[in-house]
Scaffold this motif. Sequence first.
Motif, short mmCIF file in Angstrom:
data_model
loop_
_atom_site.label_atom_id
_atom_site.label_comp_id
_atom_site.label_asym_id
_atom_site.label_seq_id
_atom_site.Cartn_x
_atom_site.Cartn_y
_atom_site.Cartn_z
N SER A 175 28.60 36.75 0.21
CA SER A 175 28.63 37.77 1.26
C SER A 175 27.24 38.16 1.72
O SER A 175 27.09 38.79 2.76
N PHE B 55 31.99 25.74 -3.55
CA PHE B 55 32.79 25.89 -2.32
C PHE B 55 32.14 25.19 -1.13
O PHE B 55 32.19 25.67 -0.02
N THR C 128 26.98 28.52 -0.09
CA THR C 128 27.36 29.50 -1.12
C THR C 128 27.01 29.00 -2.52
O THR C 128 27.20 27.83 -2.84
N GLU D 274 35.99 43.23 3.51
CA GLU D 274 35.26 44.48 3.29
C GLU D 274 33.92 44.48 4.03
O GLU D 274 33.49 45.50 4.55
C1 LIG Z 1 38.53 28.15 0.93
C2 LIG Z 1 37.06 28.46 0.98
C3 LIG Z 1 36.22 27.59 1.66
C4 LIG Z 1 34.85 27.83 1.68
N1 LIG Z 1 34.02 26.92 2.28
C5 LIG Z 1 32.69 27.08 2.20
C6 LIG Z 1 31.80 26.06 2.69
O1 LIG Z 1 32.22 25.05 3.24
N2 LIG Z 1 30.46 26.23 2.52
C7 LIG Z 1 29.95 27.33 1.92
O2 LIG Z 1 28.73 27.43 1.80
N3 LIG Z 1 30.76 28.32 1.44
C8 LIG Z 1 32.11 28.21 1.55
N4 LIG Z 1 32.95 29.18 1.04
C9 LIG Z 1 32.38 30.33 0.37
C10 LIG Z 1 32.54 31.62 1.15
O3 LIG Z 1 31.70 31.62 2.27
C11 LIG Z 1 32.29 32.79 0.18
O4 LIG Z 1 33.33 32.76 -0.77
C12 LIG Z 1 32.26 34.13 0.88
O5 LIG Z 1 31.11 34.24 1.67
C13 LIG Z 1 32.27 35.28 -0.14
O6 LIG Z 1 31.27 35.10 -1.10
P1 LIG Z 1 31.61 35.15 -2.65
O7 LIG Z 1 32.83 34.34 -2.90
O8 LIG Z 1 30.38 34.79 -3.39
O9 LIG Z 1 32.02 36.65 -2.95
P2 LIG Z 1 31.01 37.87 -3.22
O10 LIG Z 1 29.98 37.92 -2.16
O11 LIG Z 1 30.56 37.81 -4.63
O12 LIG Z 1 31.98 39.09 -3.03
C14 LIG Z 1 33.08 39.33 -3.93
C15 LIG Z 1 33.91 40.45 -3.35
O13 LIG Z 1 33.15 41.63 -3.34
C16 LIG Z 1 33.41 42.40 -2.20
N5 LIG Z 1 32.15 42.61 -1.48
C17 LIG Z 1 31.11 41.76 -1.38
N6 LIG Z 1 30.11 42.31 -0.65
C18 LIG Z 1 30.54 43.53 -0.28
C19 LIG Z 1 29.99 44.58 0.49
N7 LIG Z 1 28.78 44.45 1.06
N8 LIG Z 1 30.74 45.69 0.69
C20 LIG Z 1 31.98 45.82 0.14
N9 LIG Z 1 32.54 44.84 -0.61
C21 LIG Z 1 31.86 43.74 -0.81
C22 LIG Z 1 34.44 41.64 -1.38
O14 LIG Z 1 35.73 42.15 -1.68
C23 LIG Z 1 34.33 40.24 -1.88
O15 LIG Z 1 35.55 39.52 -1.77
C24 LIG Z 1 34.33 28.97 1.04
C25 LIG Z 1 35.20 29.87 0.40
C26 LIG Z 1 36.54 29.62 0.35
C27 LIG Z 1 37.44 30.58 -0.37
#
Ligand SMILES: Cc1cc2nc3c(=O)[nH]c(=O)nc-3n(C[C@H](O)[C@H](O)[C@H](O)COP(=O)(O)OP(=O)(O)OC[C@H]3O[C@@H](n4cnc5c(N)ncnc54)[C@H](O)[C@@H]3O)c2cc1C
Length: 399
Positions: free
Chosen positions: A138, A162, A131, A381
């Motif tokens: 996502s 993360f 990420t 979502e």
């Molecule tokens: C505790 C924790 C541990 C993690 N560990 C790892 C790790 O070890 N390695 C790693 O690489 N990543 C890790 N992650 C990252 C995690 O995989 C991402 O946070 C997750 O994939 C969501 O991506 P984002 O935070 O960039 O949110 P975004 O993709 O920016 O999305 C933000 C919000 O928008 C909405 N959204 C997004 N896309 C859509 C859609 N298509 N349709 C409708 N709504 C949507 C959702 O509500 C989402 O919560 C971790 C995250 C957390 C919180």
Amino acid sequence: MTDSRNDLADVLSRIKAFLRGEVYPLEQDFLRLPFRDLVPALNEKRQQVKALGLWTPHLPREYGGLGLKLSEFALVSEELGRTPIGHYLFNCQAPDIGNTEILIAHASAEQKDRYLWPLIRGEVRSCFSMTEPEHPGSNPTWMSTSAVKEGDDYVINGHKWFTSSAEGASFAIVMAITNPEVPSAHKRASQIIVPTATPGFHIVRNINVMGDEGSDYASHAEVRYENCRVPQTSLLGQEGAGFLIAQERLGPGRIHHCMRWIGICERAFELMCDYAAHRQIAPGVLLGSRQNIQEWIAESRAEISAARLLVLQTAEEIDRQGAAPVREGISLIKFFVAGILQDVLDRAIQVHGALGLTDATLLSYWYRHERAARIYDGPDEVHKAVVARSVLRRYGLQL
Ligand SMILES: Cc1cc2nc3c(=O)[nH]c(=O)nc-3n(C[C@H](O)[C@H](O)[C@H](O)COP(=O)(O)OP(=O)(O)OC[C@H]3O[C@@H](n4cnc5c(N)ncnc54)[C@H](O)[C@@H]3O)c2cc1C
């Protein structure tokens, strides 16, 4: 496994006994002390788990595990999930569990010797770095981190965050774009193993998550890769297969998480019921006599039991046909169980009143730490959309 259901029942009952006798008594120290102060006690317990023959229960026998099917390991994960240190003590904690599985499936013999076996023996830890702050996690096909070939090396540049457990990890499996020219966005990235001691691998900080900066046991790091050079032999699997391997990692991973959450739910449920059965709200009047408390207990019981069956059914389907045809079911349990987890923890805290917010029980720890369940491994979502689109396809609507 396991030649019969009896073997599995025996494994589960030995795990149960070990957790209750040896691990639950450590939980108050886990909540109170910095992780490093607990390491000697945890190492001693990890040795005990090895001596009991229960180490790395998720792995095939030839890799030192118990040879469990996914639906069998699911029950182990549930049991271990009842305590925040369960998976770590049995060496099947995220992200190592997922990394171990993809290393078994895709690593070369040399990579297995150097990275997989030390991980299996519990000598090192690892992290998974996909990420990026500037891109939506996502949509993991869209990222900026690049790995460019120079001589015999890849030179990696990028910004991640993360990256769980990066601090203290000896290597990272990094997703980076190696083939930007390929038309399919799903085939541009590769997974590359990067020892964290490599020049150019920089942990910027441990991110403060819900008030917790984490320790080297459970931290979430921001990482920069700055001209980070590794030999091309560090490629894991085929070039361009990064997305596919990531998907492989996530299918079983969601079963592991969901069953861990069910374990948490069961423990929270027990705490809620026990408190309701003993707390007096007036002389001689017990909290559990109130109708709203009874409703929470009944609703929680129904939800946890339903969720458990659904996850086990999904695990059995994956055992039968692999993860790919079960995509709808995997997405369904991911958001469904994460939601139930939040509801059950919330009700259990409410029943405890102010006590629920303290560290007298595990509830407030879990409430803070597991809010993330609705976000990592795909936010609710996105999973709901996968389910709905798959259902609508059966009605002739292609989205
Ligand atoms: C505790 C924790 C541990 C993690 N560990 C790892 C790790 O070890 N390695 C790693 O690489 N990543 C890790 N992650 C990252 C995690 O995989 C991402 O946070 C997750 O994939 C969501 O991506 P984002 O935070 O960039 O949110 P975004 O993709 O920016 O999305 C933000 C919000 O928008 C909405 N959204 C997004 N896309 C859509 C859609 N298509 N349709 C409708 N709504 C949507 C959702 O509500 C989402 O919560 C971790 C995250 C957390 C919180």
